[in-house]
Design an enzyme around this catalytic site. Structure first.
Site, PDB file in Angstrom:
ATOM      1  N   ARG A 143      30.355  13.265 102.190  1.00 47.55           N
ATOM      2  CA  ARG A 143      31.106  12.228 101.488  1.00 47.55           C
ATOM      3  C   ARG A 143      31.366  11.008 102.396  1.00 47.55           C
ATOM      4  NH1 ARG A 143      37.585  12.780 100.392  1.00 47.55           N
ATOM      5  NH2 ARG A 143      37.538  11.085  98.907  1.00 47.55           N
ATOM      6  N   TYR A 165      34.935   8.747 106.365  1.00 48.78           N
ATOM      7  CA  TYR A 165      35.563  10.026 106.713  1.00 48.78           C
ATOM      8  C   TYR A 165      34.912  10.740 107.892  1.00 48.78           C
ATOM      9  CZ  TYR A 165      37.866   9.272 102.254  1.00 48.78           C
ATOM     10  OH  TYR A 165      38.612   8.731 101.230  1.00 48.78           O
ATOM     11  N   ALA A 170      43.006  12.090  96.652  1.00 52.06           N
ATOM     12  CA  ALA A 170      43.274  11.083  95.613  1.00 52.06           C
ATOM     13  C   ALA A 170      44.570  11.354  94.851  1.00 52.06           C
ATOM     14  CB  ALA A 170      42.100  11.014  94.651  1.00 52.06           C
ATOM     15  N   PRO A 210      41.359  17.252  96.494  1.00 46.94           N
ATOM     16  CA  PRO A 210      40.010  17.079  95.965  1.00 46.94           C
ATOM     17  C   PRO A 210      39.069  16.300  96.881  1.00 46.94           C
ATOM     18  CG  PRO A 210      41.603  15.714  94.770  1.00 46.94           C
ATOM     19  CD  PRO A 210      42.389  16.661  95.630  1.00 46.94           C
ATOM     20  N   ASN A 211      37.859  16.807  96.944  1.00 50.20           N
ATOM     21  CA  ASN A 211      36.739  16.185  97.674  1.00 50.20           C
ATOM     22  C   ASN A 211      36.823  16.331  99.189  1.00 50.20           C
ATOM     23  OD1 ASN A 211      35.403  15.075  95.278  1.00 50.20           O
ATOM     24  ND2 ASN A 211      37.187  13.734  95.170  1.00 50.20           N
ATOM     25  N   ARG A 233      42.726   0.035 103.314  1.00 50.65           N
ATOM     26  CA  ARG A 233      41.661   0.164 102.304  1.00 50.65           C
ATOM     27  C   ARG A 233      42.109  -0.532 101.001  1.00 50.65           C
ATOM     28  NH1 ARG A 233      39.896   6.241 102.110  1.00 50.65           N
ATOM     29  NH2 ARG A 233      38.211   5.316 100.875  1.00 50.65           N
ATOM     30  N   ASN A 263      47.066  17.132 102.783  1.00 46.15           N
ATOM     31  CA  ASN A 263      46.273  15.934 102.493  1.00 46.15           C
ATOM     32  C   ASN A 263      45.955  16.018 101.000  1.00 46.15           C
ATOM     33  OD1 ASN A 263      44.490  13.894 102.095  1.00 46.15           O
ATOM     34  ND2 ASN A 263      43.173  14.380 103.853  1.00 46.15           N
ATOM     35  N   GLU A 322      52.490  14.726 105.436  1.00 44.13           N
ATOM     36  CA  GLU A 322      51.319  14.225 104.693  1.00 44.13           C
ATOM     37  C   GLU A 322      50.319  13.663 105.704  1.00 44.13           C
ATOM     38  OE1 GLU A 322      52.497  11.388 101.704  1.00 44.13           O
ATOM     39  OE2 GLU A 322      50.539  10.407 101.738  1.00 44.13           O
ATOM     40  N   HIS A 353      46.381  11.837 106.208  1.00 47.56           N
ATOM     41  CA  HIS A 353      45.162  11.227 105.674  1.00 47.56           C
ATOM     42  C   HIS A 353      44.187  10.998 106.807  1.00 47.56           C
ATOM     43  CE1 HIS A 353      46.955  10.709 101.802  1.00 47.56           C
ATOM     44  NE2 HIS A 353      48.029  10.290 102.406  1.00 47.56           N
TER      45      HIS A 353
HETATM   46  C1  DQA Z   1      42.306  10.570 101.872  1.00 44.97           C
HETATM   47  C2  DQA Z   1      42.562   9.138 101.364  1.00 44.97           C
HETATM   48  C3  DQA Z   1      42.631   9.114  99.849  1.00 44.97           C
HETATM   49  O1  DQA Z   1      42.897   7.788  99.398  1.00 44.97           O
HETATM   50  C4  DQA Z   1      41.312   9.562  99.261  1.00 44.97           C
HETATM   51  O2  DQA Z   1      41.390   9.607  97.858  1.00 44.97           O
HETATM   52  C5  DQA Z   1      40.853  10.869  99.816  1.00 44.97           C
HETATM   53  C6  DQA Z   1      41.066  11.164 101.228  1.00 44.97           C
HETATM   54  C7  DQA Z   1      42.112  10.619 103.392  1.00 44.97           C
HETATM   55  O3  DQA Z   1      42.178  11.709 103.940  1.00 44.97           O
HETATM   56  O4  DQA Z   1      41.884   9.585 104.033  1.00 44.97           O
HETATM   57  O5  DQA Z   1      40.231  11.663  99.119  1.00 44.97           O
HETATM   58  O6  DQA Z   1      43.441  11.361 101.554  1.00 44.97           O
END
Ligand code: DQA
Length: 144
Positions: free
Chosen positions: A17, A22, A76, A9-10, A106, A73, A97, A99
């Site tokens: 964003r 990011y 959240a 998501p997102n 963070r 990835n 995985e 990120h």
């Molecule tokens: C994320 C880190 C997560 O904590 C966050 O909720 C994201 C992006 C990252 O790519 O840094 O949506 O996965």
């Protein structure tokens, strides 16, 4: 060899964003970067993004018997989803995985990852480059 990249998501909101966290590059630019990494690694690749936990689980299940590696990835859902962890364990496909941000530096709630319990590697805080490293790692496992 087939590698599936899943973004949660997102991630589709990249560029809009929280650019301080990011970066300014868009999701479209991320997909182009990933396609270039597929070419570099010499693998067949697919890219999937969803904002919905169940859809991500369905996509992981569809990969069973068809895909040799998963780069995920979970965004959240990393920090909340036992169901995505279970789906990765169910299919048994090697997973990495990724990120974009350094989740360890963070908020405390981002330090916890269920998904990492099913991941061979976790790459954090390297931006787009993390996806490339993950793809090259999975490609290096190729039996040939
Ligand atoms: C994320 C880190 C997560 O904590 C966050 O909720 C994201 C992006 C990252 O790519 O840094 O949506 O996965």
């Amino acid at each position: 060899m087939k590698i599936l990249v899943i973004n949660g998501p997102n991630i589709n909101m990249l560029g809009i964003r929280e650019p301080d966290v990011y970066g300014a590059k868009t999701y479209q630019e991320l997909t182009e970067f990933i396609e270039a990494a597929f070419l570099e690694a010499g693998v067949e690749g697919q890219i999937y993004q969803s904002n919905h936990e169940g859809d991500i689980i369905d996509r992981i299940q569809q990969a069973y018997g068809d895909t040799d590696g998963i780069v995920i990835n979970p965004a959240a859902y990393t920090h909340t989803s036992i169901a995505i962890l279970d789906a990765l364990k169910a299919v048994g496909i090697p997973a990495v995985e990724v990120h974009l941000s350094d989740v360890d530096s963070r908020e405390d709630f981002r330090k916890m990852s269920y998904v990492s319990l099913a991941a061979e590697r976790v790459i954090k805080g390297k931006g787009f480059e993390g996806y490339r490293e993950a793809i090259l790692y999975l490609a290096s496992k190729r039996a040939d």
